[in-house]
Design a protein around this motif. Structure first.
Motif, short mmCIF file in Angstrom:
data_model
loop_
_atom_site.label_atom_id
_atom_site.label_comp_id
_atom_site.label_asym_id
_atom_site.label_seq_id
_atom_site.Cartn_x
_atom_site.Cartn_y
_atom_site.Cartn_z
N ALA A 173 0.86 -1.19 0.00
CA ALA A 173 0.00 0.00 0.00
C ALA A 173 0.89 1.24 0.00
CB ALA A 173 -0.91 0.01 1.23
N SER A 174 0.53 2.22 -0.82
CA SER A 174 1.38 3.41 -0.90
C SER A 174 1.20 4.32 0.30
CB SER A 174 1.07 4.19 -2.18
OG SER A 174 -0.29 4.60 -2.23
N SER A 175 0.04 4.27 0.95
CA SER A 175 -0.20 5.02 2.18
C SER A 175 -1.42 4.44 2.87
CB SER A 175 -0.43 6.52 1.89
OG SER A 175 -1.61 6.70 1.13
N VAL A 176 -1.53 4.69 4.16
CA VAL A 176 -2.69 4.22 4.93
C VAL A 176 -3.14 5.34 5.85
CG1 VAL A 176 -3.60 2.52 6.54
CG2 VAL A 176 -1.84 1.84 4.90
N ILE A 177 -4.42 5.68 5.75
CA ILE A 177 -5.03 6.68 6.61
C ILE A 177 -6.13 6.01 7.42
CG2 ILE A 177 -6.49 8.76 6.63
CD1 ILE A 177 -4.96 9.70 4.16
N GLY A 178 -6.17 6.27 8.72
CA GLY A 178 -7.19 5.70 9.58
C GLY A 178 -8.39 6.61 9.70
N LEU A 179 -9.59 6.04 9.63
CA LEU A 179 -10.83 6.79 9.81
C LEU A 179 -11.71 6.02 10.78
CD1 LEU A 179 -12.86 9.01 9.28
CD2 LEU A 179 -13.49 7.84 7.15
N PHE A 180 -12.05 6.66 11.89
CA PHE A 180 -12.81 6.01 12.96
C PHE A 180 -14.08 6.80 13.25
CE2 PHE A 180 -8.46 4.80 13.27
CZ PHE A 180 -8.48 3.47 13.65
N LEU A 181 -15.12 6.07 13.60
CA LEU A 181 -16.34 6.75 14.00
C LEU A 181 -16.07 7.60 15.24
CD1 LEU A 181 -19.35 7.34 13.88
CD2 LEU A 181 -19.76 5.20 15.12
N ALA A 182 -15.29 7.07 16.19
CA ALA A 182 -15.04 7.81 17.43
C ALA A 182 -13.66 7.48 17.99
CB ALA A 182 -16.11 7.47 18.46
N LYS A 183 -13.14 8.44 18.75
CA LYS A 183 -11.95 8.18 19.56
C LYS A 183 -12.38 8.21 21.02
CE LYS A 183 -10.34 12.99 19.98
NZ LYS A 183 -9.25 13.92 19.63
N THR A 184 -11.79 7.33 21.82
CA THR A 184 -12.10 7.28 23.25
C THR A 184 -11.49 8.48 23.96
OG1 THR A 184 -12.17 4.87 23.23
CG2 THR A 184 -11.89 5.93 25.35
N ILE A 185 -12.29 9.13 24.78
CA ILE A 185 -11.79 10.18 25.65
C ILE A 185 -12.01 9.72 27.09
CG2 ILE A 185 -12.18 12.04 24.02
CD1 ILE A 185 -14.74 12.73 25.62
N CYS A 186 -11.20 10.25 27.98
CA CYS A 186 -11.29 9.81 29.37
C CYS A 186 -10.85 10.96 30.27
CB CYS A 186 -10.40 8.59 29.58
SG CYS A 186 -10.36 8.01 31.28
N PRO A 187 -11.70 11.39 31.21
CA PRO A 187 -11.31 12.49 32.09
C PRO A 187 -10.04 12.23 32.88
CG PRO A 187 -13.66 12.06 32.26
CD PRO A 187 -13.08 10.95 31.45
N ALA A 188 -9.68 10.95 33.07
CA ALA A 188 -8.49 10.64 33.85
C ALA A 188 -7.21 10.81 33.04
CB ALA A 188 -8.56 9.19 34.37
N TRP A 189 -7.34 10.91 31.72
CA TRP A 189 -6.14 11.05 30.90
C TRP A 189 -5.64 12.48 30.92
CZ3 TRP A 189 -8.50 8.02 26.25
CH2 TRP A 189 -8.41 6.66 26.52
N SER A 190 -4.35 12.63 30.85
CA SER A 190 -3.75 13.95 30.79
C SER A 190 -4.04 14.60 29.45
CB SER A 190 -2.23 13.82 30.98
OG SER A 190 -1.58 15.02 30.65
N THR A 191 -4.05 15.94 29.44
CA THR A 191 -4.15 16.65 28.16
C THR A 191 -2.81 16.63 27.44
OG1 THR A 191 -3.66 18.73 29.30
CG2 THR A 191 -5.97 18.17 28.98
N ARG A 192 -1.77 16.20 28.13
CA ARG A 192 -0.47 16.04 27.48
C ARG A 192 -0.53 14.79 26.61
NH1 ARG A 192 3.77 13.75 29.97
NH2 ARG A 192 2.69 13.88 31.97
#
Length: 228
Positions: free
Chosen positions: A154-173
């Motif tokens: 494949a010459s390139s691969v791009i990911g497309l997702f319906l959603a990404k998981t977010i979590c209040p416990a994760w850092s914004t970093r």
């Protein structure tokens, strides 16, 4: 570095949700169950159009398999038909289930999350691939699948997702991959423990902490088998 796009966000069930977040959860659950709403269909079409800049030649759309072949077909067949009807090249079986992994928590599973995937080199060789799945959390399965597709030509691969998981416990970093991220934990996170889910594959083999399983899998270690 792989480019990754998402349409909305998924907040794990253990967190109180706003009305919009609950609607997004329901949308994700419905999509997993093979329900393709007009909203989701139109959002995928719009996003793919933006990624390809309206060009269809040279692009191929593929899907990351679910834990079983039946789930893979149910989850993606309607969306595959939609893309085919508007003229995109769609290769539903470019990546396929060599065997089902839903009972892996009993029999054990390879540390390689794509070990149950088969690949059709002819479907992706020389193509720009848009790789679609429902929810991205850590991104491990996507990255390994994308690397394999590029290895196959494949010459390139791009990911497309319906959603990404977010979590209040994760850092914004965060560490960015395209326009998405891998969650990081800040210095003020509670100490991780490994007691509550002893005996599960997610904890004993893959090393997910109690806090990770609570946050990412809503307290169900068996949901590990549907990650990414």
């Amino acid at each position: 570095m792989k480019s990754i796009y998402n349409i909305t966000e998924y907040l794990p069930v253990r967190y109180n949700a706003t009305l919009k977040q609950q609607q997004d959860r329901d949308m994700c659950f419905n999509f997993k169950d093979g329900i393709l709403s007009t909203t989701v269909k139109d959002a995928f079409l719009k996003m793919v159009g933006e990624i390809t800049k309206g060009e269809k030649t040279g692009w191929t759309i593929c899907f990351i398999p679910a834990s079983t072949s039946d789930k893979t077909k149910r989850r993606f067949s309607k969306l595959a038909t939609v893309f085919s009807e508007v003229g995109y090249s769609v290769k539903e079986n470019a990546i396929f289930n060599k065997y089902d992994t839903e009972a892996g928590h009993i029999s054990g599973k390879s540390s390689n999350p794509i070990s149950a995937f088969g690949f059709d080199k002819n479907a992706v060789e020389g193509k720009k691939v848009i790789l679609i799945d429902d929810i991205i959390t850590r991104g491990t399965t996507f990255k390994m699948t994308a690397d394999k597709l590029e290895e196959l030509g494949a010459s390139s691969v791009i990911g497309l997702f319906l959603a990404k998981t977010i979590c209040p416990a994760w850092s914004t970093r965060t560490t960015f991959f395209g326009n998405d991220y891998e969650p990081g934990f800040d210095d003020y996170e509670p100490e991780e423990t490994y007691d509550n889910y002893n005996g599960s594959y997610a904890q004993d083999v893959e090393g997910w902490s109690d806090q990770d399983i609570d946050d990412v899998f809503d307290g169900d270690p068996e949901a590990y088998w549907n990650i990414d």
